[in-house]
Enzyme design. Structure first.
Site, PDB file in Angstrom:
ATOM      1  N   LYS A  47       0.690  -0.927  -0.056  1.00 34.57           N
ATOM      2  CA  LYS A  47      -0.074   0.015  -0.333  1.00 34.57           C
ATOM      3  C   LYS A  47       1.346   0.904   0.143  1.00 34.57           C
ATOM      4  O   LYS A  47       2.116   1.006   0.254  1.00 34.57           O
ATOM      5  CB  LYS A  47      -0.757  -0.275   1.301  1.00 34.57           C
ATOM      6  N   ARG A  75     -10.607 -11.555   2.246  1.00 33.38           N
ATOM      7  CA  ARG A  75     -11.409 -12.817   1.815  1.00 33.38           C
ATOM      8  C   ARG A  75     -10.561 -13.896   1.468  1.00 33.38           C
ATOM      9  O   ARG A  75     -11.115 -15.183   1.336  1.00 33.38           O
ATOM     10  CB  ARG A  75     -11.363 -12.125  -0.175  1.00 33.38           C
TER      11      ARG A  75
HETATM   12  N1  BES Z   1      -8.250  -4.054   4.866  1.00 34.10           N
HETATM   13  C1  BES Z   1      -8.168  -3.221   3.129  1.00 34.10           C
HETATM   14  C2  BES Z   1     -10.015  -3.259   2.712  1.00 34.10           C
HETATM   15  C3  BES Z   1     -10.157  -1.298   3.391  1.00 34.10           C
HETATM   16  C4  BES Z   1      -8.848  -0.313   2.741  1.00 34.10           C
HETATM   17  C5  BES Z   1     -10.720  -1.099   4.805  1.00 34.10           C
HETATM   18  C6  BES Z   1      -8.487   1.465   3.235  1.00 34.10           C
HETATM   19  C7  BES Z   1     -11.010   0.426   4.886  1.00 34.10           C
HETATM   20  C8  BES Z   1      -9.925   1.389   4.152  1.00 34.10           C
HETATM   21  C9  BES Z   1      -8.457  -4.828   2.444  1.00 34.10           C
HETATM   22  O1  BES Z   1      -7.551  -5.836   2.839  1.00 34.10           O
HETATM   23  C10 BES Z   1      -7.685  -4.366   1.041  1.00 34.10           C
HETATM   24  O2  BES Z   1      -5.970  -3.542   0.437  1.00 34.10           O
HETATM   25  N2  BES Z   1      -8.760  -4.034  -0.128  1.00 34.10           N
HETATM   26  C11 BES Z   1      -8.262  -3.688  -1.099  1.00 34.10           C
HETATM   27  C12 BES Z   1      -8.743  -5.101  -2.539  1.00 34.10           C
HETATM   28  C13 BES Z   1      -8.104  -4.681  -3.474  1.00 34.10           C
HETATM   29  C14 BES Z   1      -6.774  -4.881  -3.484  1.00 34.10           C
HETATM   30  C15 BES Z   1      -8.947  -5.500  -4.928  1.00 34.10           C
HETATM   31  C16 BES Z   1      -8.237  -2.577  -1.841  1.00 34.10           C
HETATM   32  O3  BES Z   1     -10.049  -2.371  -0.817  1.00 34.10           O
HETATM   33  O4  BES Z   1      -8.013  -1.961  -2.039  1.00 34.10           O
HETATM   34 MN    MN Z   2      -5.587  -5.141   2.300  1.00 31.34          MN
END
Ligand code: BES
Ligand code: MN
Ligand code: ZN
Length: 501
Positions: free
Chosen positions: A266, A340
């Site tokens: 990230k 997931r």
């Molecule tokens: N924990 C995050 C989701 C999240 C992101 C919650 C920002 C709250 C704020 C999750 O694990 C994630 O990173 N999801 C990705 C999925 C994507 C790679 C398909 C996302 O939402 O960007």
């Molecule tokens: Mn994630």
């Protein structure tokens, strides 16, 4: 914080010995004005139009005549509904959050109160004064210690009061764990917290480590944990409040104690907030804390897959294919879609409890934050009855959710040339495609998914966990217990009593 429910007429309210009195004033004026100091003060204010109608408008008075309390604050409570009471109490208690206020009188006697409004008052008062002190002892725990809730007929709202207090325990338990930084809330520490809850007579906790998880064949969960030096934990909790034969509700909470994204790392900005990525797990722990207090007649299983998502030489790589516990293979196209990957194996595990329903709770997608913001959690379920029960529980508990679609077309993007599915689809409809991924593991279970990415915590100056959706989950469980009681009663009546002709 202690709460006390008391019968308080307006006359008694004015005479209440406390540091501050917060009086909820409904928009509707009484047919006959009382002659006591409080009713007279409100009548004068109404006549002068000095407290606007609406919700949460405030008027603070210092040592008004005829009152024992030095600080008296009037707050508009609109129509007196639970939603209005919640906003009014939040504003009023927020304004009275001062070092000198330890004992607060919260007066609902000028309006008809209900279980729902009393419960809303208790929850809002606790919420407005919560302080996290574990890694900041200098923040000093809240000074407000005691709240006397004054109503006209305590007996009629006692149940709402007790439920409210249990919800507060659960919400504060969830906030404590979600707020802790990742180095103070590792998977092992979460497991210890669950073990501690297991000291309650009605709760049993079992904790599985990497070896046992491997033996179960949870290849997807294991893949996420591979990049971390912290060992994974799979927490299994059982609350037994119902008959042995009564099928349990299974709650599955995402317990990523820190989400760096892994190799699909990230960006740096706000990455600290990924300590909240175990908000689903925290809500399951909090719900169990509330169950221990409230003891409803229902069986509940809590499952928490917990690990960190880290980049490392041993970490899972984009394109790696893993075999889930269900036997389905997954091409991990993006290591940041890890939630997931741990939930799918927990859903497969959930089937062994022959549950009446399975609800997973997860800070799953940024896309859900875009779709629904911080007001409502995303609710996904192919079962109309389960979706309606959860939506109704959220409405009743003032912890809202909104149903999202699950059309099969949304699963198209999950197709892979190298495995049964990929773990991501395109950017479009990201919250829904994540839910479609999970659905492939729910099979014919009565399953629902709550995406709490937008609702589990607040960012910015008020950064912190909200404890959501503990209120919704507890309400759903209370509703299920009530349903059981209602359907088992006729049986008892016919066997226990001999009817006269
Ligand atoms: N924990 C995050 C989701 C999240 C992101 C919650 C920002 C709250 C704020 C999750 O694990 C994630 O990173 N999801 C990705 C999925 C994507 C790679 C398909 C996302 O939402 O960007
Ligand atoms: Mn994630
Ligand atoms: Zn995550």
């Amino acid at each position: 914080m202690d709460f006390e429910l008391k019968s308080l007429s307006p006359t008694q309210a004015a005479q209440l010995a406390c540091d501050a009195l917060l009086v909820l004033v409904p928009d509707a004026r009484p047919a006959v004005e009382g002659t006591d100091a409080l009713s007279q003060l409100v009548a004068r204010v109404n006549k002068a139009g000095d407290l606007e109608a609406g919700v949460a408008k405030l008027l603070a008075c210092y040592r008004p005549e005829g009152f024992k309390a030095a600080r008296v604050c009037l707050v508009r409570a609109g129509d007196g509904s639970a939603a209005s009471v919640r906003k009014a109490v939040a504003a009023g208690v927020g304004a009275l959050r001062q070092p000198g206020v330890q004992r607060l009188g919260l007066v609902l006697s000028l309006m008809d109160s209900s279980d729902a409004s009393v419960r809303a008052a208790v929850q809002a008062a606790a919420d407005a004064t919560y302080t996290f002190t574990t890694t900041k002892p200098s923040a000093k725990a809240r000074s407000l210690r005691h709240v006397v809730l004054g109503v006209n007929q305590p007996a009629s709202v006692r149940q709402g009061f007790e439920t409210g207090k249990a919800v507060v325990s659960g919400v504060e338990f969830a906030k404590e764990w979600a707020n802790r930084p990742a180095n103070h809330a590792t998977p092992s520490m979460l497991a210890d917290a669950a073990r501690k809850l297991g000291r309650h007579a009605s709760i049993k906790t079992e904790v599985l480590g990497p070896k046992q998880v491997e033996a179960l064949g949870m290849g997807s969960f294991l893949a996420v944990a591979k990049g971390s030096a912290e060992p994974l934990r799979f927490i299994v909790m059982q609350y037994s409040g119902g008959a042995k034969s009564s099928a349990p509700v299974v709650l599955v909470g995402k317990g990523i104690t820190f989400d760096t994204g892994g190799i699909s790392i990230k960006p740096a900005a706000e990455m600290d907030e990924m300590k909240f990525d175990m908000g689903g797990a925290a809500s399951v722990l909090g719900t169990f804390a509330a169950l221990a207090e409230l003891q409803p007649a229902i069986n509940v299983v809590g499952l928490i897959p917990s690990c960190e998502n880290m980049p490392d030489g041993l970490a899972v790589k984009p394109g790696d294919v893993v075999t889930s516990m269900s036997g389905q293979t997954i091409e991990i196209l993006n290591t940041d879609a890890e939630g997931r990957l741990i939930l799918c194996d927990a859903l497969t595990y959930a089937a062994r409890f022959k549950p009446r329903s399975v609800v997973d709770i997860a800070t799953l997608t940024g896309a859900c934050v875009i779709a629904l913001g911080g007001v409502r959690s995303g609710l996904f379920s192919p079962r109309d009855d389960l979706a309606q029960a959860l939506q109704a529980a959220g409405d009743a508990a003032q912890d809202l959710c909104w149903r999202m679609p699950l059309d099969d077309e949304y699963a198209e993007g999950l197709k892979s040339n190298f495995a049964d599915m990929g773990n991501v689809a395109g950017r479009a409809g990201g919250a829904i495609t994540a839910a479609k991924f999970l659905q492939k593991f729910a099979n014919d279970l009565p399953w629902a998914h709550l995406d709490i990415a937008g609702t589990a915590w607040k960012g910015g100056a008020a950064k912190g966990s909200t404890g959501r959706p503990v209120p919704l989950l507890l309400q759903y469980l209370i509703d299920q217990a009530a349903l059981d009681a209602a359907t088992s009663k006729p049986k008892k009546a016919t066997t226990g009593r001999t009817r006269k002709a």
